[in-house]
Design an enzyme around this catalytic site. Structure first.
Site, mmCIF file in Angstrom:
data_model
loop_
_atom_site.group_PDB
_atom_site.id
_atom_site.type_symbol
_atom_site.label_atom_id
_atom_site.label_comp_id
_atom_site.label_asym_id
_atom_site.label_seq_id
_atom_site.Cartn_x
_atom_site.Cartn_y
_atom_site.Cartn_z
ATOM 1 N NE ARG A 186 -100.730 34.927 1.839
ATOM 2 C CZ ARG A 186 -99.559 34.333 2.004
ATOM 3 N NH1 ARG A 186 -98.433 34.997 1.848
ATOM 4 N NH2 ARG A 186 -99.500 33.041 2.291
ATOM 5 C CG ASP A 187 -97.713 32.690 -0.759
ATOM 6 O OD1 ASP A 187 -96.843 33.560 -0.922
ATOM 7 O OD2 ASP A 187 -97.475 31.601 -0.214
ATOM 8 C CG HIS A 202 -97.756 27.344 2.401
ATOM 9 N ND1 HIS A 202 -98.843 28.174 2.241
ATOM 10 C CD2 HIS A 202 -96.710 28.036 1.881
ATOM 11 C CE1 HIS A 202 -98.470 29.301 1.664
ATOM 12 N NE2 HIS A 202 -97.177 29.250 1.435
ATOM 13 C CG HIS A 212 -93.469 28.677 -1.887
ATOM 14 N ND1 HIS A 212 -93.852 29.805 -2.590
ATOM 15 C CD2 HIS A 212 -94.043 28.779 -0.664
ATOM 16 C CE1 HIS A 212 -94.610 30.558 -1.805
ATOM 17 N NE2 HIS A 212 -94.744 29.965 -0.626
ATOM 18 C CB CYS A 232 -92.041 34.877 0.345
ATOM 19 S SG CYS A 232 -91.841 35.894 1.809
ATOM 20 C CG ASN A 260 -97.877 29.253 -2.902
ATOM 21 O OD1 ASN A 260 -97.869 30.433 -3.219
ATOM 22 N ND2 ASN A 260 -97.771 28.850 -1.664
HETATM 23 P P1 HMG Z 1 -91.912 47.534 11.129
HETATM 24 O O1 HMG Z 1 -91.065 48.406 10.264
HETATM 25 O O2 HMG Z 1 -91.296 46.901 12.313
HETATM 26 O O3 HMG Z 1 -93.251 48.241 11.633
HETATM 27 O O4 HMG Z 1 -92.537 46.407 10.167
HETATM 28 P P2 HMG Z 1 -93.682 49.719 11.835
HETATM 29 O O5 HMG Z 1 -94.832 49.668 12.775
HETATM 30 O O6 HMG Z 1 -92.492 50.571 12.185
HETATM 31 O O7 HMG Z 1 -94.243 50.162 10.395
HETATM 32 C C1 HMG Z 1 -93.448 50.319 9.243
HETATM 33 C C2 HMG Z 1 -94.288 50.993 8.178
HETATM 34 O O8 HMG Z 1 -95.379 50.119 7.797
HETATM 35 C C3 HMG Z 1 -94.938 52.290 8.634
HETATM 36 O O9 HMG Z 1 -95.092 53.102 7.474
HETATM 37 C C4 HMG Z 1 -96.305 51.857 9.096
HETATM 38 O O10 HMG Z 1 -97.265 52.894 9.023
HETATM 39 C C5 HMG Z 1 -96.627 50.753 8.099
HETATM 40 P P3 HMG Z 1 -94.101 54.359 7.222
HETATM 41 O O11 HMG Z 1 -94.243 55.229 8.430
HETATM 42 O O12 HMG Z 1 -92.719 53.752 7.080
HETATM 43 O O13 HMG Z 1 -94.645 54.931 5.924
HETATM 44 N N1 HMG Z 1 -97.482 49.688 8.651
HETATM 45 C C6 HMG Z 1 -98.656 49.305 8.104
HETATM 46 N N2 HMG Z 1 -99.344 49.718 7.043
HETATM 47 C C7 HMG Z 1 -100.508 49.082 6.762
HETATM 48 N N3 HMG Z 1 -101.003 48.048 7.490
HETATM 49 C C8 HMG Z 1 -100.333 47.587 8.562
HETATM 50 C C9 HMG Z 1 -99.115 48.249 8.914
HETATM 51 N N4 HMG Z 1 -98.232 48.050 9.890
HETATM 52 C C10 HMG Z 1 -97.247 48.934 9.724
HETATM 53 N N5 HMG Z 1 -100.820 46.590 9.260
HETATM 54 C C11 HMG Z 1 -94.344 44.870 9.720
HETATM 55 C C12 HMG Z 1 -93.306 45.365 10.711
HETATM 56 C C13 HMG Z 1 -94.907 43.592 10.292
HETATM 57 C C14 HMG Z 1 -95.441 45.916 9.581
HETATM 58 C C15 HMG Z 1 -93.682 44.663 8.341
HETATM 59 O O14 HMG Z 1 -92.482 43.948 8.507
HETATM 60 C C16 HMG Z 1 -94.593 43.899 7.405
HETATM 61 O O15 HMG Z 1 -95.591 44.427 6.949
HETATM 62 N N6 HMG Z 1 -94.260 42.628 7.081
HETATM 63 C C17 HMG Z 1 -95.055 41.784 6.225
HETATM 64 C C18 HMG Z 1 -94.191 41.091 5.212
HETATM 65 C C19 HMG Z 1 -95.023 40.235 4.289
HETATM 66 O O16 HMG Z 1 -96.129 40.599 3.919
HETATM 67 N N7 HMG Z 1 -94.491 39.053 3.896
HETATM 68 C C20 HMG Z 1 -95.167 38.135 3.046
HETATM 69 C C21 HMG Z 1 -96.183 37.319 3.768
HETATM 70 S S1 HMG Z 1 -95.459 35.944 4.656
HETATM 71 C C22 HMG Z 1 -95.278 34.709 3.464
HETATM 72 O O17 HMG Z 1 -95.453 34.937 2.314
HETATM 73 C C23 HMG Z 1 -94.949 33.294 3.915
HETATM 74 C C24 HMG Z 1 -96.157 32.359 3.880
HETATM 75 O O18 HMG Z 1 -96.697 32.270 2.562
HETATM 76 C C25 HMG Z 1 -95.756 30.968 4.337
HETATM 77 C C26 HMG Z 1 -94.520 30.409 3.609
HETATM 78 O O19 HMG Z 1 -94.499 30.347 2.375
HETATM 79 O O20 HMG Z 1 -93.606 30.049 4.341
HETATM 80 C C27 HMG Z 1 -97.270 32.854 4.812
HETATM 81 MG MG MG Z 2 -95.941 31.029 0.985
#
Ligand code: HMG
Ligand code: MG
Length: 303
Positions: free
Chosen positions: A15-16, A207, A209, A240, A249
């Site tokens: 995933r990450d 966690h 990086h 990220c 990571n």
């Molecule tokens: P938004 O723009 O507020 O939401 O994004 P929305 O509902 O308006 O949707 C935007 C678009 O995404 C639309 O598509 C939706 O259909 C689609 P469009 O009409 O533009 O073509 N959509 C989806 N598609 C598939 N599955 C879904 C979904 N939801 C909406 N579930 C949202 C809000 C949360 C969706 C967006 O900001 C997002 O997806 N964010 C995720 C970002 C991400 O993946 N970041 C990396 C993970 S976090 C990380 O790595 C940190 C961690 O490792 C810990 C650390 O290291 O600190 C965990």
């Molecule tokens: Mg991370």
């Protein structure tokens, strides 16, 4: 000095690690990768995320990956979910564990999931409760636990407050994410201790990086504080998309080598893990970002 006798590794590479990759990997390649990680003895494996495909295109096949792993009742396969739509998709694909991800920085929260911290926690509460009704285990992340790419320093009390909220909404475990790898050992240890006072030491995961090369030292410092859950990513994959400059990571190979040396049990076999790291590095057409993997490869090459 006392260290925990045993540590649970949460492998976040699929995933990450892969969320950051532009190169397309087939569902079969991802499943084969996860099977190799499992063969190395890893039980807790984060297999992907249900998020917008614009945010992480590589994660769009998470549902199919999960479907193929349905039979692996021996594994704790988990997935990240960002919103109710992601949660539904996770249910449909048979997820048994999931993770929600909040942040300790408002600006990062906005960039990463397009809402405030309070909004994210309110949304996650409903999701985690629904998951619990279906018997699904949940963990919560606190990103930017030791610094934010947009706001700089982050107050430990703010991290502890978000961790407390995640626990209060039903997360069984809270993982403290040093998203941009800026933390150093003493502050990492103090943060883990502060959060442990809020939610209980056994519920704290770390966690790191490795952007600034501090991850192993940070893990060691947190082990000294009694932390028993460590996230890592084979071959040091990762980053990220919303944390500019953040590297992968900490490499699982490096963590296992260190823990083996310290006599801390993990159940992970280094040789098989090196093979999984070599497999994914080959697919991504690059060398592993693991010092241990590089050292073993050099040793094999030398006469
Ligand atoms: P938004 O723009 O507020 O939401 O994004 P929305 O509902 O308006 O949707 C935007 C678009 O995404 C639309 O598509 C939706 O259909 C689609 P469009 O009409 O533009 O073509 N959509 C989806 N598609 C598939 N599955 C879904 C979904 N939801 C909406 N579930 C949202 C809000 C949360 C969706 C967006 O900001 C997002 O997806 N964010 C995720 C970002 C991400 O993946 N970041 C990396 C993970 S976090 C990380 O790595 C940190 C961690 O490792 C810990 C650390 O290291 O600190 C965990
Ligand atoms: Mg991370």
């Amino acid at each position: 000095m006392t260290l925990p006798p045993r540590v649970r590794i949460v492998e976040v590479g699929p995933r990450d690690g892969l969320q950051n990759e532009a190169a397309f990997l087939s569902v079969d390649a991802k499943v084969a990768f996860i099977e190799m990680l499992a063969r190395a003895g890893l039980i807790s494996i984060e297999a992907g995320s249900f998020v917008s495909p614009k945010a992480a295109p590589q994660m769009a096949s998470t549902g199919e990956v999960l479907e193929k792993l349905r039979g692996r009742a021996d594994l704790r396969v988990s997935v990240l979910v960002a919103n109710p739509r992601g949660l539904e998709a996770a249910f449909k694909a048979g997820a048994r564990e999931l993770a929600v991800f909040a942040a300790a920085s408002e600006t990062f929260s906005r960039h990463n999931i397009n809402c405030s911290i309070a909004e994210s926690l309110a949304r996650f509460k409903v999701m985690v409760e629904e998951a619990a009704r279906r018997g699904i285990w949940a963990r919560g992340y606190v990103s930017c636990a030791l610094g934010c790419p947009y706001e700089g320093a982050v107050a430990p009390a703010q991290v502890a407050a978000v961790a407390r909220e995640l626990r209060a909404i039903g997360c069984a475990e809270v993982s403290l994410g040093d998203t941009i790898g800026v933390g150093t050992p003493l502050e990492a240890r103090r943060l883990a201790e502060m959060v442990a006072r809020e939610i209980g030491l056994e519920r704290v995961a770390v966690h790191f990086h490795d952007t600034y090369g501090q991850a192993l030292a940070n893990i060691f410092a947190c082990l000294e504080a009694g932390v028993t859950v460590v996230d890592s990513s084979v071959a040091g994959l990762g980053g990220c998309p919303y944390a500019p400059g953040a590297s992968g990571n900490v490499a699982t190979e490096d963590v296992i080598y260190m823990l083996n040396g310290l006599g801390v049990e993990t159940g992970v076999e280094l040789g098989a893990l090196l093979q999984a790291g070599a497999y994914i590095s080959r697919l991504l057409n690059r060398g592993p970002a693991s010092a241990v993997a590089r050292a073993f490869a050099a040793k094999r090459r030398s006469p």
